[in-house]
Design a protein around this motif. Structure first.
Motif, PDB file in Angstrom:
ATOM      1  N   PHE A  60      47.588  35.719  46.088  1.00  0.00           N
ATOM      2  CA  PHE A  60      46.742  36.906  46.245  1.00  0.00           C
ATOM      3  C   PHE A  60      45.709  36.608  47.319  1.00  0.00           C
ATOM      4  O   PHE A  60      45.065  35.562  47.302  1.00  0.00           O
ATOM      5  CB  PHE A  60      46.022  37.252  44.941  1.00  0.00           C
ATOM      6  CG  PHE A  60      46.881  37.998  43.978  1.00  0.00           C
ATOM      7  CD1 PHE A  60      47.083  39.348  44.132  1.00  0.00           C
ATOM      8  CD2 PHE A  60      47.498  37.352  42.918  1.00  0.00           C
ATOM      9  CE1 PHE A  60      47.871  40.055  43.252  1.00  0.00           C
ATOM     10  CE2 PHE A  60      48.294  38.046  42.030  1.00  0.00           C
ATOM     11  CZ  PHE A  60      48.471  39.395  42.203  1.00  0.00           C
ATOM     12  N   SER A  90      38.681  47.281  46.942  1.00  0.00           N
ATOM     13  CA  SER A  90      37.438  47.110  46.198  1.00  0.00           C
ATOM     14  C   SER A  90      36.653  48.427  46.197  1.00  0.00           C
ATOM     15  O   SER A  90      36.880  49.309  47.015  1.00  0.00           O
ATOM     16  CB  SER A  90      36.598  46.002  46.822  1.00  0.00           C
ATOM     17  OG  SER A  90      36.219  46.363  48.126  1.00  0.00           O
ATOM     18  N   LEU A 140      43.024  43.965  48.447  1.00  0.00           N
ATOM     19  CA  LEU A 140      43.721  42.874  47.760  1.00  0.00           C
ATOM     20  C   LEU A 140      45.204  42.937  48.108  1.00  0.00           C
ATOM     21  O   LEU A 140      45.844  43.959  47.915  1.00  0.00           O
ATOM     22  CB  LEU A 140      43.529  42.994  46.255  1.00  0.00           C
ATOM     23  CG  LEU A 140      44.085  41.832  45.436  1.00  0.00           C
ATOM     24  CD1 LEU A 140      43.328  40.568  45.736  1.00  0.00           C
ATOM     25  CD2 LEU A 140      44.016  42.141  43.957  1.00  0.00           C
ATOM     26  N   PRO A 173      44.152  38.192  40.979  1.00  0.00           N
ATOM     27  CA  PRO A 173      43.668  39.567  41.088  1.00  0.00           C
ATOM     28  C   PRO A 173      42.259  39.675  40.531  1.00  0.00           C
ATOM     29  O   PRO A 173      41.909  38.983  39.577  1.00  0.00           O
ATOM     30  CB  PRO A 173      44.663  40.363  40.236  1.00  0.00           C
ATOM     31  CG  PRO A 173      45.307  39.371  39.358  1.00  0.00           C
ATOM     32  CD  PRO A 173      45.271  38.071  40.056  1.00  0.00           C
ATOM     33  N   TRP A 174      41.452  40.539  41.149  1.00  0.00           N
ATOM     34  CA  TRP A 174      40.066  40.623  40.670  1.00  0.00           C
ATOM     35  C   TRP A 174      39.952  41.597  39.500  1.00  0.00           C
ATOM     36  O   TRP A 174      40.839  42.379  39.208  1.00  0.00           O
ATOM     37  CB  TRP A 174      39.147  41.016  41.811  1.00  0.00           C
ATOM     38  CG  TRP A 174      39.512  42.288  42.524  1.00  0.00           C
ATOM     39  CD1 TRP A 174      39.846  43.491  41.970  1.00  0.00           C
ATOM     40  CD2 TRP A 174      39.602  42.466  43.935  1.00  0.00           C
ATOM     41  NE1 TRP A 174      40.130  44.396  42.922  1.00  0.00           N
ATOM     42  CE2 TRP A 174      39.977  43.810  44.143  1.00  0.00           C
ATOM     43  CE3 TRP A 174      39.375  41.650  45.033  1.00  0.00           C
ATOM     44  CZ2 TRP A 174      40.134  44.336  45.421  1.00  0.00           C
ATOM     45  CZ3 TRP A 174      39.539  42.189  46.289  1.00  0.00           C
ATOM     46  CH2 TRP A 174      39.919  43.507  46.472  1.00  0.00           C
ATOM     47  N   ALA A 232      42.382  38.300  49.507  1.00  0.00           N
ATOM     48  CA  ALA A 232      41.436  39.401  49.721  1.00  0.00           C
ATOM     49  C   ALA A 232      41.243  39.564  51.222  1.00  0.00           C
ATOM     50  O   ALA A 232      40.763  38.655  51.898  1.00  0.00           O
ATOM     51  CB  ALA A 232      40.112  39.113  49.033  1.00  0.00           C
TER      52      ALA A 232
END
Lengths: 166, 110, 89
Positions: free
Chosen positions: A98, A130, A137, B107-108, A100
């Motif tokens: 993953f 976000s 992401l 993942p956030w 960002a």
């Protein structure tokens, strides 16, 4: 221009043109009837749905957008071949990650175009954005180096999009 | 029909079928959901796009009448594939489905 | 020549459909099954187009277009349902 944007005018000319062309493609051959019906639909549909389109799309350089589309189509072919090779070769294991991605774009349409492009091209799927629209992401199927990947996406897709959209 | 067009159609058909098959194999054999997401969005979309395009050439040149409905199908496939992939990834993140142990990053939470 | 290529491609897409169905039954999570359904409808488009080329008729092309539209809506609705518990908020 004021009359065009009035209550019964054409709020989105590009949308009307697109709708007219799609209707011609849908109907069996171009005839008088399909042209009349297409014109009526191209006039009425943008009027009925104008509340869903608050802002005009701001494409500054349409021709550069066309070259962008051609490049993305080519990249889709390359991406599919690399994914297919990875899938068909049982000895190679994917290295998923993953990432960002820091966004420089601000226009919502530009961001969604970038997200769609990322999903269709080399080994990446955009997963989420976000809340403040600054980070994207991305899930990567087979990552070698994170900084390298971010730099590639920035160079190949984000810079051209920044020039295309205001 | 001209022989070159026939060869083009055959090549498009076979490569399209191969890509669709590769997408399905990837869907079956890749280890976790996020990696499986890659195979249908890219390989299958391109493969079916190639098959549909070959159909357009087949009918347009075979019957000498221009057919453009296939362009709509292709446009729609290529526009919708990233959107459904994105929605599925969001749903999977919400459900916290399992992922491969050596996945870098995470993942956030939002 | 084209007929043979059509038959080979039909066989390949059918094999792809079978593999997708295996994934549909295997799961293990709901998103996997939706993903399998998603690629099933895309393969169905390919099957319809191949079949209409094989019988040389354009009757079914419109239904392929309809499947493309409705399949996308179905996938989005299912994903939305998983994420929020309801389709329309």
């Amino acid at each position: 221009m004021k009359a065009l944007n009035g209550r019964f005018g054409l709020p989105h000319p590009m949308l009307s043109v697109t709708l007219f062309l799609i209707w011609q493609a849908l109907s069996n051959g171009i005839s008088g009837g399909s042209i009349v019906l297409g014109l009526i639909l191209a006039w009425l549909l943008p009027l009925f749905t104008r509340n869903f389109w608050p802002n005009n799309p701001a494409i500054r350089r349409p021709f550069r957008f066309l070259t962008y589309i051609v490049r993305v189509l080519w990249d889709i072919v390359v991406a599919s071949i690399s994914v297919a090779l990875l899938v068909l070769n049982p000895t190679r294991k994917p290295r998923p990650a993953f990432v960002a991605f820091p966004l420089e774009l601000e226009h919502p349409l530009a961001i969604s175009t970038l997200a769609g492009t990322i999903s269709l091209t080399p080994g990446t799927v955009s997963a989420d954005i976000s809340d403040d629209n600054t980070l994207l992401l991305i899930h990567v199927l087979d990552m070698e180096d994170e900084a390298d990947l971010v730099e590639t996406i920035k160079k190949h897709y984000e810079r051209p999009l920044r020039e295309i959209f205001k | 029909m001209h022989i070159a067009l026939e060869i083009l159609i055959v090549v498009l058909l076979i490569t399209g079928g191969l890509f669709a098959l590769a997408g399905a194999i990837g869907l079956l054999s890749l280890p976790d959901f996020y990696t499986r997401l890659h195979a249908p969005t890219k390989a299958t979309t391109l493969g079916v796009g190639g098959i549909v395009f070959s159909s357009m050439i087949f009918f347009s040149f075979g019957d000498k009448s221009l057919e453009v409905e296939e362009i709509l199908i292709m446009m729609f496939l290529f526009l919708t594939a990233p959107i459904s992939a994105n929605m599925l990834a969001k749903a999977a993140m919400h459900l916290k489905v399992g992922r491969m142990e050596d996945t870098k990053g995470h993942p956030w939470e939002q | 020549m084209i007929t043979i290529a059509l038959e080979i491609t039909l066989a390949m897409v059918t094999l792809a459909v079978i593999l997708n169905v295996i994934r549909l039954f295997k799961g293990p999570d709901a998103p996997d099954r939706i993903l399998a359904l998603d690629s099933l409808y895309i393969n169905a488009i390919a099957l319809i187009v191949l079949f209409s080329m094989l019988i040389h008729s354009r009757l079914y092309i419109q239904s392929a277009l309809l499947i493309a539209v409705m399949g996308f809506v179905g996938t989005i609705a299912l994903a939305k349902h998983l994420k929020r518990g309801s389709v329309i908020e």
